[in-house]
Every structure is written in structure tokens, then in C-alpha cells.
Enzyme design. Structure first.
Site, short mmCIF file in Angstrom:
data_model
loop_
_atom_site.label_atom_id
_atom_site.label_comp_id
_atom_site.label_asym_id
_atom_site.label_seq_id
_atom_site.Cartn_x
_atom_site.Cartn_y
_atom_site.Cartn_z
N ALA A 26 0.81 -1.21 0.00
CA ALA A 26 0.00 0.00 0.00
C ALA A 26 0.85 1.26 0.00
O ALA A 26 1.77 1.40 0.81
CB ALA A 26 -0.92 0.02 1.22
N GLY A 63 6.49 1.26 5.73
CA GLY A 63 7.42 0.35 5.07
C GLY A 63 7.47 0.55 3.56
O GLY A 63 8.54 0.55 2.95
N CYS A 64 6.30 0.74 2.97
CA CYS A 64 6.24 0.93 1.51
C CYS A 64 6.88 2.25 1.10
O CYS A 64 7.52 2.33 0.04
CB CYS A 64 4.79 0.85 1.03
SG CYS A 64 4.07 -0.79 1.33
N THR A 65 6.75 3.26 1.94
CA THR A 65 7.39 4.55 1.66
C THR A 65 8.91 4.40 1.73
O THR A 65 9.63 4.88 0.86
CB THR A 65 6.89 5.63 2.63
OG1 THR A 65 5.48 5.78 2.44
CG2 THR A 65 7.59 6.95 2.41
N ALA A 105 10.02 2.51 -1.44
CA ALA A 105 9.90 3.33 -2.65
C ALA A 105 10.96 4.43 -2.67
O ALA A 105 11.55 4.71 -3.72
CB ALA A 105 8.50 3.93 -2.73
#
Length: 156
Positions: free
Chosen positions: A41, A46-48, A51
Site C-alpha cells: 500500500a 514500510g512501503c514509503t 519506494a
């Protein structure tokens, strides 16, 4: 869940919209190496981290012939906000129906806080110039993954 990909497999082709709604087709990138990573998401911690790590490494990865595609089930509109908020430079693609994730083995049963759930399995698949899998990593950690990937690819 689809079968997980392994080195030597041909990567399933796809066409998905990017954060502007423009279709991106994997086979159109043949002739160059591609890193496809799947994340749960946009705009989560974590995804930030992941990325931003890929964005910070994009110039170096590009110098070695790699294009980076980040795929999540988020809408193109949410991906556009994610790109803007965190000044991301990688290509973000929307797989809203999770069909590509499923075909690539990146959606299915996983453990989350000790419970078994259905969801996106944080994964990274590396393709050569012909679209053949050279590396496939499943259940990766967001933090430190890009540095480990660079080491695994001999790019340190």
C-alpha cells in the site's frame, strides 16, 4: 495465488496504468533489464521506505540498464499522491484487481502479526533483456531490501 517465479522463467506480460493513468506494458521494455517490485500500500511506512530507497538508487540502477516498476493495488490517483508526497522517481503501477500480483506469485496467503491473511506478498523480481527472470525474492523486508538487492546484483 499464482506460482512463484524462479530464475529461468519467462515473466508473464502485463499492461497496467501508471500514476497518470498511462498504460505501461512490460514487453515494451524488452532490450533493457527490469526490476519489478510488489508492495502492499502506498503511503504506509514500510512501503514509503522501500519506494524512497528505490528512487534514491534509480540513477545508479539506470546506469546499469535497469528500469524499476513498483506495483501495488492502489488506484492511479493514490499513486500520484504518493509520488508527489515523497518525490518518487520510479514508475508506479496500479494492479487494482491484483491479477498481475497473482500471476507473479505476489498475492496470496501470508502471515501478518501472527495471523494468516490474504494479501500482497512484498516481492521483487529481476528480469534480463529478454524478459527472463534472473532473480526472484519473496517475503522481503522493506527496510534494507534495495541495498541487499544491489549487493545480490553485484552493483555495490
Amino acid at each position: 495465488m499464482g506460482d512463484r517465479l524462479s530464475p529461468g522463467d519467462s515473466a508473464p506480460d502485463f499492461t497496467l496504468p501508471d500514476d497518470t493513468g498511462t498504460p505501461v506494458t512490460l514487453s515494451a521494455l524488452r532490450g533493457g533489464k527490469v526490476i519489478v517490485y510488489f508492495y502492499p500500500a502506498a503511503m504506509t511506512p514500510g512501503c514509503t521506505t522501500q519506494a524512497c530507497d528505490f528512487s534514491e538508487s534509480l540513477e545508479s540502477l539506470g546506469a546499469h540498464g535497469y528500469t524499476v516498476l513498483g506495483i501495488s493495488p492502489d488506484t492511479p490517483e493514490k499513486l500520484a499522491r504518493f509520488r508527489e508526497k515523497d518525490a518518487l522517481t520510479i514508475t508506479l503501477l496500479s494492479d487494482a484487481d491484483r491479477a498481475v500480483m497473482t500471476a507473479w506469485g505476489a498475492f496470496g496467503e501470508k502471515k501478518l502479526y501472527g495471523k494468516t491473511v490474504q494479501g500482497v506478498i512484498r516481492s521483487t523480481v529481476v528480469l534480463d533483456e529478454q524478459g527472463t527472470v534472473t532473480h526472484a525474492f519473496y517475503n522481503v523486508k522493506a527496510t534494507g531490501h534495495v541495498a541487499k538487492l544491489r549487493r545480490d546484483l553485484g552493483l555495490q
